[in-house]
Motif scaffolding. Structure first.
Motif, PDB file in Angstrom:
ATOM      1  N   PRO A 193       0.832  -1.209   0.000  1.00  0.00           N
ATOM      2  CA  PRO A 193       0.000   0.000   0.000  1.00  0.00           C
ATOM      3  C   PRO A 193       0.864   1.256   0.000  1.00  0.00           C
ATOM      4  O   PRO A 193       1.811   1.373   0.794  1.00  0.00           O
ATOM      5  N   THR A 194       0.556   2.188  -0.870  1.00  0.00           N
ATOM      6  CA  THR A 194       1.439   3.335  -1.050  1.00  0.00           C
ATOM      7  C   THR A 194       1.413   4.286   0.143  1.00  0.00           C
ATOM      8  O   THR A 194       2.397   4.983   0.402  1.00  0.00           O
ATOM      9  N   ARG A 195       0.317   4.328   0.891  1.00  0.00           N
ATOM     10  CA  ARG A 195       0.219   5.265   2.004  1.00  0.00           C
ATOM     11  C   ARG A 195       0.816   4.701   3.299  1.00  0.00           C
ATOM     12  O   ARG A 195       0.749   5.351   4.348  1.00  0.00           O
ATOM     13  N   ASP A 196       1.412   3.548   3.208  1.00  0.00           N
ATOM     14  CA  ASP A 196       2.125   2.956   4.348  1.00  0.00           C
ATOM     15  C   ASP A 196       3.460   3.680   4.502  1.00  0.00           C
ATOM     16  O   ASP A 196       4.477   3.288   3.923  1.00  0.00           O
ATOM     17  N   TRP A 197       3.470   4.735   5.317  1.00  0.00           N
ATOM     18  CA  TRP A 197       4.667   5.577   5.440  1.00  0.00           C
ATOM     19  C   TRP A 197       5.788   4.908   6.215  1.00  0.00           C
ATOM     20  O   TRP A 197       6.955   5.258   6.047  1.00  0.00           O
ATOM     21  N   TYR A 198       5.458   3.910   7.041  1.00  0.00           N
ATOM     22  CA  TYR A 198       6.501   3.208   7.774  1.00  0.00           C
ATOM     23  C   TYR A 198       7.462   2.514   6.802  1.00  0.00           C
ATOM     24  O   TYR A 198       8.680   2.507   7.001  1.00  0.00           O
TER      25      TYR A 198
END
Length: 424
Positions: A193-198
């Motif tokens: 998922p692209t919004r997984d900033w970790y």
């Protein structure tokens, strides 16, 4: 190739001057016949029996006092918390991510606790304890920690002639390339998922970059540095080659998507692979349970990918009128018995004494090894504002869908971070 899921490991922590836990509550109990506990949906979905266990232990000590639970998605919890903290109608226990606490501590939102009332407190993980410590005092109790591990399907890897987990980045991408070619462009060799900033920031750290750095007493964003841009481009290459799902999604339902069978690998919280294999989520006809293997994700430059030290703490709002009872509920929810239950669910415990044996257990070794190379968010006064504004998530999404170049997105994110990170 080893069969069965190698369980993963998780990480988090914080403090306040609450009276002795386990007492009958005295006048507090006479006034409060109910305590309210806010937890995230992780507990509701993945270890409800541990919540019940804590409730039953609490009920045995506090006759007639009910425990009311409210569950929140991570993205919604702090907005609700901010609203109620401005009133006198506050919950008595709140789960906080260990990267979320600093701003609240600075404002005096949480009650001080006495660590001596909580089991294993002398062995609490440093990163978790630090996340609930302010001016030398403790304002929370570490709940659990987490590591992120790669989990892939051995049956799919074996289809392309790979029968061992990859030892380095070259072996990993070679295997993923084969899988992607065999399965076609509607399949995600790596569902990310692209919004997984970790994960996005792990690539930044891997390349020698950073979200922000402290110089001369001031925090300055660093995502547009050459090193950070290199890391973001390495991350984008993964998205472009292997991620063929919805590029606007976050990671909240990653384990559900993985359970649907349209991807070979995820890089996720250690419990997500096992949860995807649960019959409730496994839509592959039972293939996941016997064909999952976890391993520490290799870095692009050798060694391991830097692993975010995540986790949760349990805090007591300073305005609670049932602070002793709240502390007693936390005591039962974080004792050794409860921690062992969390380990069985694929989490890392809150104490070093409970963590050490995991490195020697094949079922938990991957998560323990993943935490050999770790990173954490900037402990800056305005960091919570960076998270609330979803600066990193939006930057990564813009890069992934082609809305902005890496350089432009990083420069814009730096400007947003610099506006708030020092407490502005």
């Amino acid at each position: 190739m080893k069969r069965g899921l190698t369980a993963a490991v998780c990480v988090a922590a914080m403090t306040a001057g609450i009276a002795g836990c386990g007492a009958d509550g005295g006048g507090e109990e006479a006034a409060a016949r109910e305590i309210t506990v806010w937890l995230t949906v992780d507990a509701q979905k993945n270890w409800p029996e541990l919540v019940k266990q804590a409730d039953e232990a609490f009920a045995a000590r506090h006759k007639g006092v009910k425990v009311k639970h409210e569950y929140f998605e991570w993205t919604a919890k702090n907005q609700k918390l901010d609203a109620v903290l401005a009133t006198d109608e506050v919950p008595d226990v709140v789960e906080m991510g260990n990267s979320e606490t600093l701003g609240y501590l600075a404002k005096g939102a949480f009650a001080e606790i006495d660590p001596s009332h909580f089991e294993n407190s002398e062995q609490w993980l440093d990163a978790l304890r630090e996340s609930v410590t302010w001016n030398g005092k403790l304002y929370g109790v570490p709940y659990y920690a987490g590591a992120r591990t790669a989990t892939w399907r051995t049956d799919i890897a074996e289809e392309v002639g790979v029968d061992e987990p990859p030892a380095d980045w070259k072996e990993l991408t070679a295997a993923l390339d084969k899988i992607q070619k065999k399965k076609g462009d509607k399949f995600s060799a790596w569902y990310q998922p692209t919004r997984d900033w970790y994960t996005g920031m792990a690539f930044v750290k891997d390349a020698g970059g950073d979200i922000a750095e402290l110089e001369g007493g001031k925090w300055t964003a660093g995502l547009s540095s050459p090193e950070s841009v290199k890391g973001l481009k390495n991350w984008k290459a993964v998205i472009d080659k292997y991620m063929h799902g919805d590029k606007n999604k976050d990671d909240a339902d990653r384990y559900i998507v993985y359970g649907q069978g349209g991807s070979a690998m995820i890089y996720a919280n250690s419990w997500e692979g096992a949860t995807a294999a649960d019959p409730k989520f496994d839509k592959t006809g039972g293939k996941l349970a016997e064909n999952l293997e976890s391993f520490a994700l290799p870095g692009t430059k050798g060694g391991l990918m830097p692993n975010f030290i995540g986790g949760s703490d349990l805090v007591i709002p300073a305005k609670s009128d049932a602070r002793d009872m709240a502390a007693d509920w936390i005591k039962g929810f974080t004792d050794t018995k409860a921690q062992r239950g969390l380990i069985e669910k694929g989490n890392l415990p809150n104490a070093k004494s409970l963590l050490a044996p995991l490195a020697d257990d094949p079922e938990t070794a991957a998560a323990a090894r993943a935490n050999e190379n770790t990173w954490f968010v900037p402990m800056a006064p305005g960091w919570l504002q960076v998270e609330k504004k979803q600066v990193l998530q939006n930057m990564l999404n813009d890069i992934a869908v082609g809305k902005k170049s890496v350089e432009a997105a990083a420069k814009d994110a730096d400007a947003q971070i610099n506006a708030v990170i020092n407490g502005g």
